[in-house]
Motif scaffolding. Structure first.
Motif, PDB file in Angstrom:
ATOM      1  N   TYR B  15       0.895  -1.391  -0.406  1.00 57.28           N
ATOM      2  CA  TYR B  15       0.232   0.647   0.132  1.00 57.28           C
ATOM      3  C   TYR B  15       0.740   0.888   0.264  1.00 57.28           C
ATOM      4  N   ALA B  16       2.018   1.329   0.933  1.00 59.57           N
ATOM      5  CA  ALA B  16       2.585   2.376   0.863  1.00 59.57           C
ATOM      6  C   ALA B  16       3.541   2.721  -0.645  1.00 59.57           C
ATOM      7  N   PHE B  17       3.976   1.438  -1.357  1.00 61.32           N
ATOM      8  CA  PHE B  17       4.718   1.457  -2.609  1.00 61.32           C
ATOM      9  C   PHE B  17       3.006   1.887  -3.727  1.00 61.32           C
ATOM     10  N   LEU B  18       1.483   1.979  -3.426  1.00 61.73           N
ATOM     11  CA  LEU B  18       0.777   2.108  -4.493  1.00 61.73           C
ATOM     12  C   LEU B  18       0.232   3.613  -3.506  1.00 61.73           C
ATOM     13  N   HIS B  19       0.831   4.516  -2.615  1.00 61.27           N
ATOM     14  CA  HIS B  19       0.069   5.433  -2.239  1.00 61.27           C
ATOM     15  C   HIS B  19       1.281   6.560  -2.130  1.00 61.27           C
ATOM     16  N   VAL B  20       2.195   6.591  -1.668  1.00 62.56           N
ATOM     17  CA  VAL B  20       3.249   7.284  -1.110  1.00 62.56           C
ATOM     18  C   VAL B  20       4.173   7.808  -2.115  1.00 62.56           C
ATOM     19  N   PRO B  21       3.945   7.748  -3.338  1.00 62.83           N
ATOM     20  CA  PRO B  21       4.743   8.658  -4.821  1.00 62.83           C
ATOM     21  C   PRO B  21       3.550   9.215  -5.326  1.00 62.83           C
ATOM     22  N   LEU B  22       2.364   8.875  -4.970  1.00 60.63           N
ATOM     23  CA  LEU B  22       1.216  10.154  -5.150  1.00 60.63           C
ATOM     24  C   LEU B  22       1.268  10.978  -4.519  1.00 60.63           C
ATOM     25  N   LEU B  23       1.448  10.860  -3.190  1.00 60.23           N
ATOM     26  CA  LEU B  23       0.979  11.826  -1.380  1.00 60.23           C
ATOM     27  C   LEU B  23       2.826  12.892  -1.907  1.00 60.23           C
ATOM     28  N   LEU B  24       3.430  12.188  -1.964  1.00 60.42           N
ATOM     29  CA  LEU B  24       4.740  12.695  -1.871  1.00 60.42           C
ATOM     30  C   LEU B  24       4.204  13.604  -3.101  1.00 60.42           C
ATOM     31  N   LEU B  25       4.452  13.619  -3.689  1.00 61.28           N
ATOM     32  CA  LEU B  25       4.190  14.682  -5.586  1.00 61.28           C
ATOM     33  C   LEU B  25       3.281  16.250  -5.234  1.00 61.28           C
ATOM     34  N   CYS B  26       1.974  15.218  -4.072  1.00 59.81           N
ATOM     35  CA  CYS B  26       0.631  16.238  -3.896  1.00 59.81           C
ATOM     36  C   CYS B  26       1.584  16.982  -3.037  1.00 59.81           C
ATOM     37  N   ALA B  27       2.228  16.572  -2.009  1.00 58.59           N
ATOM     38  CA  ALA B  27       2.530  17.407  -0.985  1.00 58.59           C
ATOM     39  C   ALA B  27       3.409  18.138  -1.259  1.00 58.59           C
ATOM     40  N   PHE B  28       5.217  17.748  -2.741  1.00 59.51           N
ATOM     41  CA  PHE B  28       5.601  19.221  -2.695  1.00 59.51           C
ATOM     42  C   PHE B  28       4.957  19.695  -3.948  1.00 59.51           C
ATOM     43  N   SER B  29       3.869  19.635  -4.082  1.00 59.72           N
ATOM     44  CA  SER B  29       2.783  21.388  -5.171  1.00 59.72           C
ATOM     45  C   SER B  29       3.099  22.261  -4.286  1.00 59.72           C
ATOM     46  N   PHE B  30       3.026  21.705  -2.951  1.00 63.42           N
ATOM     47  CA  PHE B  30       2.884  22.673  -1.707  1.00 63.42           C
ATOM     48  C   PHE B  30       4.269  23.834  -1.801  1.00 63.42           C
ATOM     49  N   ASN B  31       5.434  23.684  -2.511  1.00 60.34           N
ATOM     50  CA  ASN B  31       6.174  23.681  -1.256  1.00 60.34           C
ATOM     51  C   ASN B  31       6.568  24.891  -2.358  1.00 60.34           C
ATOM     52  N   SER B  32       6.647  25.455  -2.056  1.00 60.00           N
ATOM     53  CA  SER B  32       7.725  26.905  -2.267  1.00 60.00           C
ATOM     54  C   SER B  32       9.209  27.085  -3.032  1.00 60.00           C
ATOM     55  N   SER B  33       9.524  25.872  -2.283  1.00 63.38           N
ATOM     56  CA  SER B  33      10.585  26.108  -3.318  1.00 63.38           C
ATOM     57  C   SER B  33      10.244  25.411  -5.052  1.00 63.38           C
ATOM     58  N   LYS B  34      11.430  25.818  -6.272  1.00 66.51           N
ATOM     59  CA  LYS B  34      11.192  24.652  -7.088  1.00 66.51           C
ATOM     60  C   LYS B  34      11.440  23.453  -7.245  1.00 66.51           C
ATOM     61  N   PHE B  35      12.594  22.798  -6.180  1.00 66.65           N
ATOM     62  CA  PHE B  35      13.339  22.235  -5.776  1.00 66.65           C
ATOM     63  C   PHE B  35      12.853  21.169  -5.372  1.00 66.65           C
ATOM     64  N   THR B  36      13.758  19.804  -5.097  1.00 67.34           N
ATOM     65  CA  THR B  36      12.094  18.808  -3.828  1.00 67.34           C
ATOM     66  C   THR B  36      13.255  19.167  -2.882  1.00 67.34           C
ATOM     67  N   VAL B  37      13.748  20.437  -2.329  1.00 65.50           N
ATOM     68  CA  VAL B  37      13.443  20.388  -0.651  1.00 65.50           C
ATOM     69  C   VAL B  37      12.627  21.315  -0.217  1.00 65.50           C
ATOM     70  N   TRP B  38      12.418  20.864   0.992  1.00 66.32           N
ATOM     71  CA  TRP B  38      10.937  21.529   1.754  1.00 66.32           C
ATOM     72  C   TRP B  38      11.299  22.860   2.197  1.00 66.32           C
ATOM     73  N   GLU B  39      10.584  23.934   1.837  1.00 67.34           N
ATOM     74  CA  GLU B  39      11.034  25.183   2.034  1.00 67.34           C
ATOM     75  C   GLU B  39       9.914  25.887   2.608  1.00 67.34           C
ATOM     76  N   GLY B  40       9.662  25.691   2.424  1.00 68.38           N
ATOM     77  CA  GLY B  40       7.717  26.314   3.449  1.00 68.38           C
ATOM     78  C   GLY B  40       6.671  26.229   2.455  1.00 68.38           C
ATOM     79  N   PHE B  41       4.916  25.993   3.136  1.00 67.92           N
ATOM     80  CA  PHE B  41       3.484  25.819   2.770  1.00 67.92           C
ATOM     81  C   PHE B  41       3.591  27.447   1.497  1.00 67.92           C
TER      82      PHE B  41
END
Lengths: 277, 254, 322
Positions: B15-41
């Motif tokens: 289930y992690a294999f099925l869902h984590v990629p999509l959840l991460l993708l969604c989460a990082f769409s709210f990242n203020s940085s263009k890169f895959t490093v979390w900088e803020g909402f």
């Protein structure tokens, strides 16, 4: 009744003939013709396009497609079987939720799902960024644009096709059968090998074919995750119809692919009858 | 039956294999940085997404195509399922199931070849109409599959009872069988909408310059490289389909 | 009496075999007529041909002088109570009953009182607004009956309508059905494989076997004077002694040789089973013929192995011809 039935079947028959059977016939005709100077299709009739399928230049792509599809299918079955067993053993209420969770990602766009793996695997992607920031690696690992990435993408894309038939097969198994095997002194592993897996042969076959067929014809996954180096049959066909503009050869490859799909389906239907689908 | 620990752990991983990629993708769409490093909402990528007129046009095209092909293929496919349920037709059901297992790329190039061939005699061009026709053609089989499954569980005596009480064949279909098929037809329509809205391979083959769809734009953006706007679009599609399934689920239960 | 339904030389073949083989029969007006036979004897096919769901290969179907052959089911003044009831699941009991009236183009103002009267007749006023899923088995059966009767058919076909009910309910519904038929005077053609049902309900019975009619008659005629061995055996248990049939309830047993001028034979008791209101005693004669007798329970029980005399009155012998 017959008149109403005729009226009801007419539109679907028209669509099927005009937009499926006739186009397919055109491809059949093209596959025996020759590429024109400007990319059109001209005479004379020839078998040359089919002979070219055995040219090592293309043969390697066909071979790679078969190997990667087989690998993806085996992985899907290995992952799907225990999961299906887990779901089949759950309570009736939980079964619905577990199945829902398998299908849920399947309902989102295929492109989105493939893009999610690009997001994870690319040089500046999630995995490389994490590993770099933890100082496990200094240079990003080349995770994307290779055959492994394609196989992972295929498994991710078609896993539900394996879980569902295996689940319905396992769910129909008599629970008493499993329990009586345990009563007779079988360990869980023996029960699995001697009882469950033999009884799941139809489900395993159906799951295998249902995964293998779309893998073999895959286009988007090898295109986006494999880059130019790991192309499969689907990409070769697309290439012949766009860049290479060799429609007759593209048609011949398409028909070879169709033939493979048909052989697989017919052998499945022979084994298990129509229920298999 | 007791679940084994091993199976439970394994299932959790899958289930992690099925869902984590999509959840991460969604989460990082709210990242203020263009890169895959979390900088803020940040909603920056959503702002860019809504500002993109090409994207809006493609989304609109996709919606129009999906709605048109859903309506047409649901009607045609339902009538087809009913006709075949009354009396089978080997060539028609065989062809439709064959179209279901035909690799998309083969369907795409054969339709392209067909349209090119037709346009040699008729001065028409690829566009929305060819996309809609193609989508209807490949969706009919999906609708057939879902509606037929429902019909197989139906009691044949119901229609006989209707005829017996003075309904003609059309009335028996309309007043008895159709109401019974409603949930199946709704599920079929949802499936037709999804496969149409999602399709890239066939669409890209038969689309014209004025009929670029959302998957086509997404594909082009994805190929160009990392782009958080794609994540934002993905999130919207993900949530949109999720909502659609939930609503249809509720409707079927009600 | 005037005939409602007349079947003449009806034939119907399926690819594998002939299901209806030269059937001719007449159903008088207002009659409760049963087609009785084992499953696969062709009785359901006959019903389907009368209703219009199947066409005969040859032969005529006439109802009150009108030829029904070739008419669509909705053009025939015939309705059916289906074995599965076939109630429309999305409609309430009242809406199910109104369905046929609506198809005939009657106005809502005419339909409502008819539906109400029919609901009262079958005792379902309080269930009018329930969908079939929320009705009990007996209520479904009555709804199906009401739905078929409300359009006042010239002939009502009933396809094993009681077989889905549990045994206790079945006996009660049987009585109601008979009363309803007498009250309305509609001609009933009742299809069943249950001889008790056919005997207790019918004015006339046609016994069928392998696509042919074996015998037509009143329940008494058929039970007491079966025309063929098949009829005799299908309607109840029979002891066959040298080609002569005697029903177990007419067969007597005694320890002494019977004094009366009767037919008798010696036999040994095999088993003796207590059934509550009687004993069921199985015996075999010296030449191996099995004879069963039903004996009132106040007599002294017979033990297995005991030698007995089995006898009967000549008047109780079944006059079987074939």
């Amino acid at each position: 009744m017959n008149r109403l039935r005729t009226i009801f079947l007419a539109p679907s028959a028209a669509f099927t003939v005009i937009l499926f059977l006739i186009p397919l016939s055109i491809i059949v005709a093209y596959s025996f013709l020759t590429r024109g100077v400007y990319g059109g299709v001209v005479g004379p009739w020839t078998l040359e396009n089919y002979q070219r399928l055995f040219d090592p230049l293309y043969g390697i792509i066909l071979w790679r497609s078969l190997v990667m599809s087989t690998l993806a299918t085996i992985l899907c079955l290995v992952i799907a079987f225990p999961l299906a067993l887990f779901i089949a053993r759950a309570s009736d209420r939980a079964k619905g939720i577990y199945l829902y969770l398998v299908i849920l990602p399947f309902w989102t766009s295929f492109l989105v799902r493939t893009y999610a793996w690009m997001f994870l695997l690319r040089d500046t992607g999630f995995i490389n960024t994490i590993l770099t920031s933890l100082h496990i690696i200094r240079e990003p690992l080349p995770l994307l644009y290779n055959e492994t990435a394609v196989v992972v993408g295929l498994v991710y894309g078609y896993l539900p096709f394996a879980v569902l038939p295996l689940f319905s097969n396992l769910d129909r198994l008599d629970k008493n059968l499993l329990e009586s095997a345990a009563d007779l002194g079988a360990t869980p592993w023996q029960t699995l090998y001697k009882v469950i897996i033999p009884l799941c042969a139809p489900g395993l076959r159906a799951a295998g074919v249902l995964v293998f067929i779309p893998c073999l014809g895959a286009y988007l996954t090898p295109d986006l995750l494999g880059g130019g180096k790991s192309i499969m049959i689907g990409n070769l066909i697309q290439n012949q119809f766009t860049t290479a503009r060799d429609w007759p050869f593209g048609s011949a490859i398409s028909l070879a692919l169709m033939a493979l799909v048909m052989v697989l389906l017919v052998s499945l239907l022979r084994q298990d009858g129509e229920e298999a689908l | 039956m007791k679940q084994s620990r091993f199976l439970g752990l394994f299932a959790a991983l899958v289930y992690a294999f099925l869902h984590v990629p999509l959840l991460l993708l969604c989460a990082f769409s709210f990242n203020s940085s263009k890169f895959t490093v979390w900088e803020g909402f940040s909603l920056e990528w959503y702002r860019q997404m809504f500002a993109d007129t090409q994207l809006a046009e493609a989304a609109w095209n996709s919606l129009v195509i999906a709605l048109a092909s859903t309506v047409l293929s649901t009607i045609i496919g339902t009538l087809c399922a009913y006709g075949l349920w009354k009396r089978g037709s080997k060539w028609l059901s065989g062809s439709l199931y064959l179209s279901l297992v035909t690799p998309e790329i083969v369907t795409g190039i054969s339709m392209l070849a067909f349209f090119q061939w037709v346009f040699r005699y008729w001065q028409v061009q690829l566009g929305m109409h060819t996309v809609i026709l193609a989508h209807v053609a490949f969706s009919i089989a999906y609708v057939l599959l879902v509606v037929m499954a429902r019909l197989r569980t139906a009691e044949p005596a119901l229609e006989e009872a209707a005829l017996d009480l003075g309904a003609n064949e059309w009335q028996a279909f309309k007043l008895v069988t159709l109401p019974m098929l409603k949930p199946g037809i709704a599920a079929a329509a949802l499936l037709a909408f999804t496969v149409s809205f999602d399709d890239y391979v066939i669409t890209a083959m038969v689309a014209g310059v004025d009929s670029e769809t959302l998957p086509m734009v997404l594909y082009a953006m994805a190929r160009r490289g990392a782009n958080p706007v794609v994540s934002a679009i993905s999130t919207v599609i993900f949530l949109g389909f999720g909502a659609l399934i939930l609503i249809s689920d509720r409707m079927q239960k009600a | 009496m005037e005939n409602a339904l007349a079947l003449t030389a009806l034939n119907k073949s399926f690819p594998s075999h002939k299901v209806v083989d030269g059937i001719s029969l007449n159903v008088p007006k207002g009659c409760f007529y049963s087609l009785l036979g084992p499953s696969g004897c062709g009785k359901t096919t006959i019903l389907r041909m009368i209703a219009g769901f199947a066409e005969p290969d040859s032969g005529e179907i006439n109802l009150n002088g009108k030829r029904l052959n070739g008419l669509r089911p909705y053009e025939r003044p015939v309705t059916t109570v289906f074995q599965s009831y076939a109630l429309f699941p999305h409609l309430t009991a009242a809406e199910n009953i109104a369905f046929g009236l609506e198809r005939r183009g009657e106005k809502p103002a005419e339909i409502a009182p008819k539906v109400k009267r029919m609901l009262e007749l079958v005792g379902l006023e309080h269930r009018a607004d329930r969908v079939p899923a929320n009705l009990s088995g007996g209520e479904k059966q009555r709804t199906a009956l009401a739905r078929a009767l409300v359009v006042e058919p010239e002939l009502l076909l009933l396809d094993e309508p009681l077989s889905a009910l549990d045994p206790a309910l079945r006996k009660r519904v049987r009585l109601e059905l008979k009363q309803l038929q007498k009250q309305l005077g509609i001609t009933f053609l009742f299809i069943t494989h249950d001889q008790e049902e056919a005997l207790s309900l019918s004015d006339q019975i046609a016994v069928m076997n392998k696509g042919k009619i074996e015998q037509i008659g009143t329940p008494q005629e058929i039970y007491l004077a079966p025309a063929t061995r098949f009829v005799a055996g299908f309607l109840g248990a029979v002891n066959w002694v040298d080609g002569i049939g005697i029903r177990p309830e007419s067969t007597r047993i005694s320890r002494q040789k019977p004094a009366e001028p009767t037919k008798s034979t010696t036999a040994k008791v095999v088993t003796s089973t207590f059934l509550g209101d009687c004993f069921h005693i199985e015996t075999t004669t010296e030449n191996g013929t099995a004879i069963t007798a039903q004996v009132a329970f106040n007599e002294e029980p017979f033990a297995p192995g005991e030698s007995v005399h089995v006898y009967w009155h000549a008047s109780d012998e079944l006059p079987v011809r074939g």
